[in-house]
Design a protein around this motif. Sequence first.
Motif, PDB file in Angstrom:
ATOM      1  N   ASP A   1      18.072 -13.328 -24.058  1.00  0.00           N
ATOM      2  CA  ASP A   1      19.223 -12.447 -24.241  1.00  0.00           C
ATOM      3  C   ASP A   1      20.207 -13.145 -25.185  1.00  0.00           C
ATOM      4  N   ARG A   2      20.150 -12.737 -26.454  1.00  0.00           N
ATOM      5  CA  ARG A   2      20.993 -13.338 -27.493  1.00  0.00           C
ATOM      6  C   ARG A   2      20.782 -14.858 -27.549  1.00  0.00           C
ATOM      7  N   ASP A   3      21.813 -15.628 -27.214  1.00  0.00           N
ATOM      8  CA  ASP A   3      21.687 -17.091 -27.285  1.00  0.00           C
ATOM      9  C   ASP A   3      21.496 -17.699 -25.904  1.00  0.00           C
ATOM     10  N   THR A   4      20.831 -16.942 -25.012  1.00  0.00           N
ATOM     11  CA  THR A   4      20.641 -17.382 -23.631  1.00  0.00           C
ATOM     12  C   THR A   4      19.241 -17.031 -23.142  1.00  0.00           C
ATOM     13  N   LEU A   5      18.668 -17.909 -22.332  1.00  0.00           N
ATOM     14  CA  LEU A   5      17.483 -17.557 -21.540  1.00  0.00           C
ATOM     15  C   LEU A   5      17.944 -17.334 -20.115  1.00  0.00           C
ATOM     16  N   ILE A   6      17.590 -16.195 -19.546  1.00  0.00           N
ATOM     17  CA  ILE A   6      18.031 -15.848 -18.201  1.00  0.00           C
ATOM     18  C   ILE A   6      16.825 -15.844 -17.266  1.00  0.00           C
ATOM     19  N   LEU A   7      16.917 -16.647 -16.216  1.00  0.00           N
ATOM     20  CA  LEU A   7      15.871 -16.707 -15.199  1.00  0.00           C
ATOM     21  C   LEU A   7      16.351 -15.953 -13.965  1.00  0.00           C
ATOM     22  N   ALA A   8      15.557 -14.993 -13.516  1.00  0.00           N
ATOM     23  CA  ALA A   8      15.931 -14.210 -12.331  1.00  0.00           C
ATOM     24  C   ALA A   8      14.668 -13.701 -11.657  1.00  0.00           C
ATOM     25  N   LYS A   9      14.803 -13.299 -10.415  1.00  0.00           N
ATOM     26  CA  LYS A   9      13.678 -12.704  -9.706  1.00  0.00           C
ATOM     27  C   LYS A   9      13.356 -11.345 -10.309  1.00  0.00           C
ATOM     28  N   LYS A  10      12.085 -10.991 -10.226  1.00  0.00           N
ATOM     29  CA  LYS A  10      11.692  -9.659 -10.672  1.00  0.00           C
ATOM     30  C   LYS A  10      12.454  -8.617  -9.875  1.00  0.00           C
ATOM     31  N   ASN A  11      12.863  -7.566 -10.561  1.00  0.00           N
ATOM     32  CA  ASN A  11      13.582  -6.496  -9.884  1.00  0.00           C
ATOM     33  C   ASN A  11      12.576  -5.542  -9.263  1.00  0.00           C
ATOM     34  N   GLU A  12      12.435  -5.637  -7.950  1.00  0.00           N
ATOM     35  CA  GLU A  12      11.438  -4.815  -7.270  1.00  0.00           C
ATOM     36  C   GLU A  12      12.057  -3.647  -6.506  1.00  0.00           C
ATOM     37  N   LEU A  13      13.380  -3.428  -6.718  1.00  0.00           N
ATOM     38  CA  LEU A  13      14.042  -2.315  -6.034  1.00  0.00           C
ATOM     39  C   LEU A  13      13.596  -0.985  -6.633  1.00  0.00           C
ATOM     40  N   LYS A  14      13.290  -0.046  -5.798  1.00  0.00           N
ATOM     41  CA  LYS A  14      12.916   1.285  -6.260  1.00  0.00           C
ATOM     42  C   LYS A  14      14.189   2.068  -6.608  1.00  0.00           C
ATOM     43  N   LEU A  15      14.048   3.065  -7.476  1.00  0.00           N
ATOM     44  CA  LEU A  15      15.190   3.877  -7.873  1.00  0.00           C
ATOM     45  C   LEU A  15      15.472   4.908  -6.789  1.00  0.00           C
ATOM     46  N   GLU A  16      16.011   4.437  -5.687  1.00  0.00           N
ATOM     47  CA  GLU A  16      16.323   5.322  -4.578  1.00  0.00           C
ATOM     48  C   GLU A  16      17.797   5.667  -4.597  1.00  0.00           C
ATOM     49  N   VAL A  17      18.119   6.776  -3.942  1.00  0.00           N
ATOM     50  CA  VAL A  17      19.508   7.207  -3.810  1.00  0.00           C
ATOM     51  C   VAL A  17      19.895   7.069  -2.341  1.00  0.00           C
ATOM     52  N   TYR A  18      20.956   6.312  -2.074  1.00  0.00           N
ATOM     53  CA  TYR A  18      21.397   6.081  -0.702  1.00  0.00           C
ATOM     54  C   TYR A  18      22.670   6.881  -0.432  1.00  0.00           C
ATOM     55  N   PRO A  19      22.687   7.662   0.624  1.00  0.00           N
ATOM     56  CA  PRO A  19      23.911   8.412   0.948  1.00  0.00           C
ATOM     57  C   PRO A  19      24.985   7.482   1.509  1.00  0.00           C
TER      58      PRO A  19
END
Length: 434
Positions: free
Chosen positions: A300-318
Amino acid sequence: MLQKFQNHLNKNLPFLKGKKLLLAVSGGIDSMVLVELLHHLKFDISVAHCNFNLRGDESDGDTEFVKSTCEKYSIKFYVKHFETKEYANLHKLSIQVAARQLRYDWFNELLEKKGFDYLLTAHHLDDSVETFLINFTRGTGLEGLTGIPQQNEKIVRPLLIFTREDIEEYSKENNIEWREDSSNASDKYLRNKLRHKVIPILKELNPGFSDSFLQTLENLQQSESMVDDASRIVYHEVVQDSDNEKRINLSELMMLPNYQAYLYQWLKPFRFTAWKDIYDLVSAQSGRQVFSEEYRLLKDRDTLILAKKNELKLEVYPVYEDVENLNVPLKISVCNKSDFRLDDKRCIFADKDTLKFPLEFRKWEEGDYFYPFGMTGKKKLSKYFKDEKFSLIDKENTWLLCSDNEVVWVVGKRADRRFSVNETTRNIIKIELK
């Protein structure tokens, strides 16, 4: 060997004295000698034996042999039978990997449930040589050439200073009985090929090979310690840590003549394997990624970003007004005008009468827009992210709070002015991140 073993324990493993020890015992010569040594020195030992059901009657014979030895010495005996082939097929593993997972899962269970202080295994110097050569032939970093560690948390290997010849000689001198695993004679596995064909040649070329190898391991371990020290010092200068991600400053990183070595040290715990792709990522375009099983590394531009894979589903929570919403990290409360203050990033104050409950808590999607508080006009979320220099990971982790599909709050970032408190507001609610 007994005196050398006792001196070794006193000097290098004194913490074992008086502890409750669990021995991993197969019935082979190495583990039976370990039982004999520790029993002779009156350590508090119990034995754990795995029957992997891979060699029919031979496996059952090993179990009975270890059990009878424990009965002779009045040693507590634990045994576990595994359906190893079925487990390997189910989890798509090799038999060797499956057996390793099964036995160490069970060992850890025994350690916890029975209150053992340490698990002792009978790995010896020749095992370390084999591991060194296996890693060497497959390709590895420095840590793959430092042999089997003497201690790894609660796992201790007290025989690593002894060769297979030392163990065989002690067994003969003391008439120790043991069982031979017939699979050890096969050259089907790489470890056996090295044991039968390569290591004997090395010992023939250098009669003092074992002593030389021990010295080499010590030198490599000291070098590894120096590398770890340097890695930690530079890490704090180059990497910005937060709860959810690590950001590697590429400008700082590229000033290092050996930046690839630092990347390897920092990223190897996250089980990346595509190291060439990672090194290429430094000069790649923004948005390029490299994945491990659980993590991603993003340019990302002048950065390397380490993060966990985003495994959240596109759910809608009331999100209900008067109900605790367990699935969302928000808290809603009614407040008076005297409690009102300008919004900050962790909370907003909204005109309750402009909201339609239940609200919706969801991830952003392409096409979403809002009317940023403090600005005129509307703005697409994608444009807002670009202006605020959000990384791909930042965008994927952005949640929206919506009313009738209209954005009320880019959660933790910016409120929508359409729902803000004004001079005509009669009912105010506070919405905050927990």
